[in-house]
Design a protein around this motif. Structure first.
Motif, PDB file in Angstrom:
ATOM      1  N   GLY A  31       0.800  -1.225   0.000  1.00  0.00           N
ATOM      2  CA  GLY A  31       0.000   0.000   0.000  1.00  0.00           C
ATOM      3  C   GLY A  31       0.827   1.266   0.000  1.00  0.00           C
ATOM      4  O   GLY A  31       0.298   2.360   0.198  1.00  0.00           O
ATOM      5  N   HIS A  32       2.143   1.119  -0.273  1.00  0.00           N
ATOM      6  CA  HIS A  32       3.051   2.269  -0.279  1.00  0.00           C
ATOM      7  C   HIS A  32       3.954   2.190  -1.512  1.00  0.00           C
ATOM      8  O   HIS A  32       5.145   1.870  -1.409  1.00  0.00           O
ATOM      9  N   PRO A  33       3.402   2.469  -2.705  1.00  0.00           N
ATOM     10  CA  PRO A  33       4.206   2.373  -3.924  1.00  0.00           C
ATOM     11  C   PRO A  33       5.371   3.355  -3.908  1.00  0.00           C
ATOM     12  O   PRO A  33       5.305   4.416  -3.274  1.00  0.00           O
ATOM     13  N   ILE A  34       6.427   2.985  -4.618  1.00  0.00           N
ATOM     14  CA  ILE A  34       7.589   3.855  -4.714  1.00  0.00           C
ATOM     15  C   ILE A  34       7.256   5.038  -5.618  1.00  0.00           C
ATOM     16  O   ILE A  34       6.661   4.883  -6.684  1.00  0.00           O
ATOM     17  N   LEU A  35       7.634   6.219  -5.188  1.00  0.00           N
ATOM     18  CA  LEU A  35       7.351   7.424  -5.969  1.00  0.00           C
ATOM     19  C   LEU A  35       8.072   7.363  -7.318  1.00  0.00           C
ATOM     20  O   LEU A  35       9.203   6.899  -7.422  1.00  0.00           O
ATOM     21  N   GLY A  36       7.397   7.858  -8.350  1.00  0.00           N
ATOM     22  CA  GLY A  36       7.974   7.899  -9.683  1.00  0.00           C
ATOM     23  C   GLY A  36       7.968   6.579 -10.411  1.00  0.00           C
ATOM     24  O   GLY A  36       8.603   6.455 -11.456  1.00  0.00           O
ATOM     25  N   ASP A  37       7.237   5.598  -9.901  1.00  0.00           N
ATOM     26  CA  ASP A  37       7.225   4.264 -10.506  1.00  0.00           C
ATOM     27  C   ASP A  37       6.152   4.191 -11.587  1.00  0.00           C
ATOM     28  O   ASP A  37       4.958   4.134 -11.292  1.00  0.00           O
ATOM     29  N   SER A  38       6.580   4.160 -12.850  1.00  0.00           N
ATOM     30  CA  SER A  38       5.638   4.186 -13.966  1.00  0.00           C
ATOM     31  C   SER A  38       4.880   2.877 -14.129  1.00  0.00           C
ATOM     32  O   SER A  38       3.884   2.826 -14.849  1.00  0.00           O
ATOM     33  N   LEU A  39       5.333   1.815 -13.468  1.00  0.00           N
ATOM     34  CA  LEU A  39       4.653   0.530 -13.582  1.00  0.00           C
ATOM     35  C   LEU A  39       3.667   0.270 -12.455  1.00  0.00           C
ATOM     36  O   LEU A  39       2.619  -0.326 -12.663  1.00  0.00           O
ATOM     37  N   TYR A  40       4.007   0.687 -11.238  1.00  0.00           N
ATOM     38  CA  TYR A  40       3.243   0.251 -10.078  1.00  0.00           C
ATOM     39  C   TYR A  40       2.596   1.373  -9.274  1.00  0.00           C
ATOM     40  O   TYR A  40       1.760   1.094  -8.415  1.00  0.00           O
ATOM     41  N   ALA A  41       2.964   2.605  -9.510  1.00  0.00           N
ATOM     42  CA  ALA A  41       2.420   3.702  -8.718  1.00  0.00           C
ATOM     43  C   ALA A  41       1.171   4.289  -9.373  1.00  0.00           C
ATOM     44  O   ALA A  41       1.111   4.435 -10.592  1.00  0.00           O
ATOM     45  N   PRO A  42       0.166   4.639  -8.582  1.00  0.00           N
ATOM     46  CA  PRO A  42      -0.968   5.395  -9.137  1.00  0.00           C
ATOM     47  C   PRO A  42      -0.515   6.782  -9.571  1.00  0.00           C
ATOM     48  O   PRO A  42       0.614   7.199  -9.286  1.00  0.00           O
ATOM     49  N   SER A  43      -1.393   7.497 -10.235  1.00  0.00           N
ATOM     50  CA  SER A  43      -0.989   8.743 -10.898  1.00  0.00           C
ATOM     51  C   SER A  43      -0.356   9.758  -9.950  1.00  0.00           C
ATOM     52  O   SER A  43       0.644  10.400 -10.297  1.00  0.00           O
ATOM     53  N   ALA A  44      -0.888   9.905  -8.748  1.00  0.00           N
ATOM     54  CA  ALA A  44      -0.344  10.907  -7.823  1.00  0.00           C
ATOM     55  C   ALA A  44       1.068  10.552  -7.398  1.00  0.00           C
ATOM     56  O   ALA A  44       1.962  11.415  -7.344  1.00  0.00           O
ATOM     57  N   ALA A  45       1.301   9.279  -7.076  1.00  0.00           N
ATOM     58  CA  ALA A  45       2.635   8.854  -6.662  1.00  0.00           C
ATOM     59  C   ALA A  45       3.611   8.869  -7.834  1.00  0.00           C
ATOM     60  O   ALA A  45       4.800   9.150  -7.661  1.00  0.00           O
ATOM     61  N   LEU A  46       3.126   8.599  -9.032  1.00  0.00           N
ATOM     62  CA  LEU A  46       3.975   8.678 -10.218  1.00  0.00           C
ATOM     63  C   LEU A  46       4.419  10.110 -10.464  1.00  0.00           C
ATOM     64  O   LEU A  46       5.587  10.382 -10.753  1.00  0.00           O
ATOM     65  N   ALA A  47       3.495  11.048 -10.327  1.00  0.00           N
ATOM     66  CA  ALA A  47       3.793  12.452 -10.601  1.00  0.00           C
ATOM     67  C   ALA A  47       4.614  13.111  -9.504  1.00  0.00           C
ATOM     68  O   ALA A  47       5.129  14.213  -9.687  1.00  0.00           O
ATOM     69  N   ALA A  48       4.770  12.443  -8.359  1.00  0.00           N
ATOM     70  CA  ALA A  48       5.447  13.048  -7.213  1.00  0.00           C
ATOM     71  C   ALA A  48       6.963  13.078  -7.359  1.00  0.00           C
ATOM     72  O   ALA A  48       7.644  13.705  -6.542  1.00  0.00           O
ATOM     73  N   ALA A  49       7.520  12.408  -8.362  1.00  0.00           N
ATOM     74  CA  ALA A  49       8.971  12.394  -8.542  1.00  0.00           C
ATOM     75  C   ALA A  49       9.297  12.301 -10.025  1.00  0.00           C
ATOM     76  O   ALA A  49       8.556  11.681 -10.791  1.00  0.00           O
ATOM     77  N   PRO A  50      10.408  12.899 -10.460  1.00  0.00           N
ATOM     78  CA  PRO A  50      10.770  12.873 -11.877  1.00  0.00           C
ATOM     79  C   PRO A  50      11.392  11.554 -12.324  1.00  0.00           C
ATOM     80  O   PRO A  50      11.619  11.365 -13.518  1.00  0.00           O
TER      81      PRO A  50
END
Length: 222
Positions: free
Chosen positions: A175-194
């Motif tokens: 329940g704690h995806p890695i930030l910036g992960d294009s495979l496993y993170a939802p949109s907010a967590a994906l957008a949180a890191a470059p």
């Protein structure tokens, strides 16, 4: 087009190798995020860490890999005999790896994830928790710091098995995806890191020739 495909592979500029350790048996390098460990399939994917390393060390050979988006310590062998010796150390779990990641949400304390992983065929190259047919996967984790302003946590991760995308899939399952992960993170967590905020920060192993312990550190760039 999916952001995790290689159609838009643009490796970072070749500014020379970042050597962490080198001798007649092995090399330890700091792989930048965005660079393949080995060549990809098809045209345009030849630039990778092993190709760059072999220009300076022609006998360098791959022992293990890091995901393209992951940065940090990568071990290369010097010659086929050392490749075999180091591969045996990996197979015997004599090599210990530690990672640092920044994950979404507040993750305090420490814990263990024992969830089998298998391929998510309709969504390749993703992996998924598969309790029936998945292969055993074991990750330990420990919280380092909570950033309340950005609602994210810095954690240490210890993989005891080497499944594809193990750390990324396990943190998502927790329940704690890695930030910036294009495979496993939802949109907010994906957008949180470059970039994917996952870095191989420490590697420990017995030297394949002397048996002396090697303990290599490489702090994350984030």
């Amino acid at each position: 087009m999916s952001p995790h495909t290689l159609e838009h592979y643009t490796p970072p500029p070749d500014e020379g190798l970042t050597l962490l350790y080198a001798d007649e048996a092995l090399l330890l390098l700091d792989k930048p995020s965005g660079l393949l460990s080995v060549p990809g399939r098809g045209e345009g994917f030849a630039d990778c860490l092993i190709a760059r390393a072999q220009r300076q060390f022609p006998d360098a050979l791959v022992v293990h890999r890091l995901d393209m988006a992951t940065s940090g310590i990568l071990l290369l062998a010097r010659g086929a005999a050392m490749q075999r010796a180091l591969s045996l150390l990996f197979a015997g779990r004599a090599v210990r790896k530690r990672y640092v990641a920044v994950v979404a949400g507040h993750l305090p304390g420490e814990g263990r994830i024992m969830l089998p992983l298998g391929r998510d065929w309709p969504n390749r190259p993703r992996q998924k928790v598969d309790l029936l047919a998945g292969k055993p996967a074991h990750t330990d984790w420990r919280a380092l710091h909570y950033d309340a302003a950005n609602v994210c946590s810095r954690v240490e991760l210890w993989p005891h098995t080497g499944r594809t995308h193990q750390l990324r899939a396990h943190m998502q399952a927790l329940g704690h995806p890695i930030l910036g992960d294009s495979l496993y993170a939802p949109s907010a967590a994906l957008a949180a890191a470059p970039r994917l905020l996952l870095h191989a920060s420490r590697l420990q192993l017995p030297h394949p020739l002397s048996g002396a312990p090697l303990d290599i550190h490489c702090p994350p760039p984030f």
